[in-house]
Design an enzyme around this catalytic site. Structure first.
Site, PDB file in Angstrom:
ATOM      1  N   CYS A   1      12.436   5.068   1.880  1.00 12.16           N
ATOM      2  CA  CYS A   1      12.469   6.499   1.569  1.00 12.16           C
ATOM      3  C   CYS A   1      13.168   7.230   2.704  1.00 12.16           C
ATOM      4  O   CYS A   1      12.797   8.342   3.082  1.00 12.16           O
ATOM      5  CB  CYS A   1      11.070   7.054   1.304  1.00 12.16           C
ATOM      6  SG  CYS A   1       9.838   6.582   2.528  1.00 12.16           S
TER       7      CYS A   1
ATOM      8  N   ALA B   1       0.842  -1.204   0.000  1.00 13.37           N
ATOM      9  CA  ALA B   1       0.000   0.000   0.000  1.00 13.37           C
ATOM     10  C   ALA B   1       0.880   1.258   0.000  1.00 13.37           C
ATOM     11  O   ALA B   1       1.962   1.250   0.596  1.00 13.37           O
ATOM     12  CB  ALA B   1      -0.915  -0.009   1.215  1.00 13.37           C
ATOM     13  N   PRO B   2       0.433   2.328  -0.685  1.00 21.32           N
ATOM     14  CA  PRO B   2      -0.871   2.507  -1.339  1.00 21.32           C
ATOM     15  C   PRO B   2      -0.989   1.884  -2.721  1.00 21.32           C
ATOM     16  O   PRO B   2      -2.072   1.868  -3.286  1.00 21.32           O
ATOM     17  CB  PRO B   2      -0.998   4.026  -1.423  1.00 21.32           C
ATOM     18  CG  PRO B   2       0.404   4.510  -1.532  1.00 21.32           C
ATOM     19  CD  PRO B   2       1.232   3.571  -0.698  1.00 21.32           C
TER      20      PRO B   2
END
Length: 760
Positions: free
Chosen positions: A316, A180-181
């Site tokens: 990230c 997800a997303p």
């Protein structure tokens, strides 16, 4: 009134004053006007680590404080990708070049130099400018409409990197562990369908997420691509169950994946440009808390990776505690079973920094530790040995951590990112040491345990948690019991080849003999089947063998929907636009070949009479009985201005009229491909003059010959046109997290079209 209520009321009054929270900027950084983009601990930490090249730290910090450029990606597997790219480059981007806002000239979007075939673009236009400027209204509506149709994805540039490094082929079995997303999952599906002539690739994608609610967001993303090769499941990635499949020799085997995407939860300090609150919340403790979970997820991934397969690990975050430390731990535990692949030439044009081999650890109080031996005993529970670089210099050199890739924001105006590609050369060492184990999947009370003993030559790899079952062996804790939370899904029921639903369908559509009837499923054990879905043969294999091991949220693409009125025409099921590209290769009748002008008529008028079609299509339609049909367009090489890709649309042949059953946003998409400029009026405004003309033309068509096929009341009820009225308790596709109104908007193909259309 209680104390809490009084405090909430006082806070609301304060926020409603000028300068309060209700007056925040609505553009980039909306809702974060009170957040200052400063974090001294962050700056001190990364300056000391030396991740940024000398002399570039000021540029690095300046880039982190700037808004992130908007980035779009054109879906690459659809045959329409080139048409969309042509439309973008030759129409919208050219118009943008001439636009000035507040005296500033808007820069035209530019392609990402490292993304193949110019299918990804970025622009410095903020969301605020896109939404507020009347001059960019058409471009903004184009982006929104094409995104909802699944033809364009708005996705951060660095997020596109991991799927590209996986080198996916159509036969690969793929696991997305923390999906997800769903933007990366969509890329995986596209790559699986690189050959659109193959309706069922041999491979598939299993997309997993631990959050039940986010799984439905994942379903929404994946279903835009209408693939029969995607399954969404809901599990903790660190203990995702091992699945069984039937092998070619008729035996039970363990499913090992050819490709795994391991995009783990992280502190997200590379996303400060779009997630402004990270500036305020960032501390080094975030990475320390996540490090253990990241290792567990990555270990679980490599356990389920096939020998010779690739796993891409990504975050990230720029922090080596979440990046190189996790990779070094994996490589050390693997004892040579894993190696870092050199991906330096895979994405030419991408600027990245090599991984580092030395780093230090800092607490949130600012205390630095260079080695595990320096850590005081009272901190051993928060700080672990795996957070430091290996002390053995030879072992460290053999790991080749410099093959990791770190993307810095100021190099190509992106977010921060880390990615590493691991290749599995042999089974994991604990699997080689203990080949004879009793594998067992914990289930809920009342469910059967599927235990089985694996021999020396068994392809099954025991799980890391199974070491603890051997005497005198220290290993990870036993696997957790599988928990089932969230909404209870409807069952997935596969039909048999002799199911009575098939004969009328086969006869009506003249299905080819090789149509895979066993791949058709429905979502109910009892009563009439309202919708029929299809999955690939390989996903069917997975589902039938693991119904008690995994929690499936959604799978399959809808190919037929029940239409009670259709029974009198020979078939109770009409074709569904979502599954037409999957079903089309098997349909041998009920097809009408149409021209560009025919499609324009069908998509701009609700119930055009047969006489509105050009002569060729008109004659084909007159010879055909009432019921569901396929409207087929094939490119005309003599007309280079027309669409140069095939188009298949679902429709309904009425008594004297014909209509297309295409959802609203897809109508807009096809009309743009045909050179019709389409955009909707803003909410609250009346129809434009051109829209009135279109509506009058529709009305004119309805009253032609003094006769209509469908009354307005029937039209609203969905009668005599093959479309059924949705009830509130009927969830399309197994319970997407949508309201009733959204369900109707996304599934009812005959919604009235309120748009501005200009035919070129």
């Amino acid at each position: 009134m209680g104390k809490r209520s009084r405090l909430r009321k006082k806070e609301h009054q304060n926020n409603s004053k000028p300068g309060g929270r209700d007056n925040r900027d609505n553009g980039w950084g909306a809702g974060y006007a009170d957040i200052i983009k400063e974090n001294k601990l962050f700056e001190a930490y990364y300056q000391e680590l030396g991740l940024v090249p000398e002399g570039e730290f000021d540029q690095f910090m300046a880039a982190m404080r700037e808004p992130l450029p908007a980035t779009i990606r054109i879906t690459g597997y659809k045959s329409h990708a080139k048409e969309i790219l042509h439309c973008l480059k030759n129409k919208y981007f050219k118009e943008i070049q001439e636009v000035e806002i507040d005296g500033q000239k808007i820069e035209a979007p530019q392609p990402l130099s490292w993304y193949p075939d110019e299918l990804a673009w970025h622009t410095n236009m903020s969301r605020k400018i896109l939404r507020k400027s009347p001059l960019l209204e058409k471009f903004h509506q184009f982006l929104v409409s094409e995104t909802e149709s699944g033809n364009i994805s708005r996705q951060e540039a660095v997020s596109m990197i991991p799927p590209l490094l996986m080198k996916i082929e159509p036969h690969h079995k793929i696991l997305d562990m923390c999906a997800a997303p769903g933007s990366k999952t969509a890329q995986l599906i596209e790559m699986l369908h690189s050959d659109m002539d193959v309706p069922f690739p041999e491979g598939f994608v299993i997309a997993n997420d631990v959050d039940n609610k986010r799984c439905y967001l994942l379903v929404h993303q994946a279903k835009r691509l209408n693939s029969p090769c995607i399954m969404v499941v809901n599990h903790d990635a660190s203990c995702i169950p091992r699945l069984q499949i039937d092998t070619e020799d008729g035996q039970k085997g363990t499913l090992f994946y050819d490709r795994i995407l391991c995009d783990v939860p992280c502190s997200g300090d590379g996303t400060m440009r779009k997630n402004i609150d990270v500036w305020k919340k960032w501390t080094t403790s975030n990475s320390l808390h996540l490090h253990g979970l990241q290792i567990r997820i990555a270990v679980r991934g490599v356990e389920q990776l096939a020998v010779g397969g690739r796993m891409v690990y990504s975050t990230c975050s720029l922090n080596p505690i979440e990046d190189e430390a996790v990779i070094a731990t994996l490589l050390e535990k693997s004892e040579g079973a894993l190696e870092l692949a050199d991906a330096s030439v895979d994405l030419p044009g991408l600027k990245w920094m090599p991984g580092i081999t030395k780093w230090k650890l800092m607490t949130k109080e600012g205390q630095w530790y260079k080695d595990w031996s320096e850590v005081p005993v009272n901190r051993h529970t928060q700080i672990r040995p795996t957070m430091f670089p290996p002390t053995d210099t030879e072992k460290l050199a053999n790991m080749k951590l410099e093959r990791c890739m770190r993307i810095l924001p100021h190099h190509q105006n992106t977010g921060g990112f880390f990615v590493a590609v691991l290749v599995k050369k042999a089974p994991m060492p604990w699997n080689r040491r203990f080949p004879k184990v009793y594998t067992h999947t914990p289930l809920e009370d009342g469910e059967r345990d599927g235990g089985k003993e694996a021999g020396e030559d068994s392809p099954k790899e025991p799980e890391a948690g199974d070491q603890a079952k051997e005497p005198n062996v220290c290993g990870p804790p036993p696997n957790k019991k599988m928990k089932r939370h969230g909404f209870k899904e409807d069952p997935f029921v596969f039909l048999t080849e002799d199911d009575p639903v098939f004969p009328p369908i086969e006869s009506f559509y003249d299905l080819s003999p090789d149509f895979p009837k066993i791949n058709v499923l429905t979502r109910t054990h009892e009563g009439k089947k309202r919708h029929l879905y299809m999955v690939s043969k390989e996903l069917r294999n997975v589902m039938l063998n693991n119904s008690e091991r995994m929690k499936v949220i959604n799978t399959g693409v809808k190919v037929w929907s029940r239409n009670s009125d259709g029974e009198e025409f020979g078939c109770a099921f009409r074709l569904a636009q979502e599954g037409i590209y999957t079903l089309f290769p098997y349909i041998r009748s009920r097809m009408i070949t149409v021209s560009v002008e025919d499609i324009k008529i069908l998509l701009t008028q609700e119930n055009p009479y047969l006489s509105k079609l050009e002569e060729d299509a008109h004659q084909q339609a007159k010879k055909m009985g009432m019921g569901s049909i396929v409207l087929k367009y094939r490119p005309d090489k003599s007309n280079p201005d027309g669409p140069q890709c095939p188009i298949e649309l679902c429709g309904w042949r009425g008594k004297t009229s014909i209509r297309a059953f295409v959802p609203r946003n897809e109508r807009f998409h096809y009309l743009r491909m045909l050179g019709v400029e389409v955009f909707r009026d803003k909410q609250g405004q009346g129809p434009r003059e051109e829209e009135k003309e279109v509506k009058e033309e529709v009305k004119e068509g309805e009253t032609e010959n003094g006769n209509k096929d469908v009354s307005p009341k029937q039209e609203l009820r969905g009668e005599n046109r093959g479309d059924e009225h949705l009830k509130g308790d009927e969830r399309e596709g197994g319970g997407e997290n949508l309201t009733k109104g959204e369900q109707r908007k996304n599934t009812c193909p005959s919604l009235p079209l309120f748009f501005h259309a200009v035919w070129n």
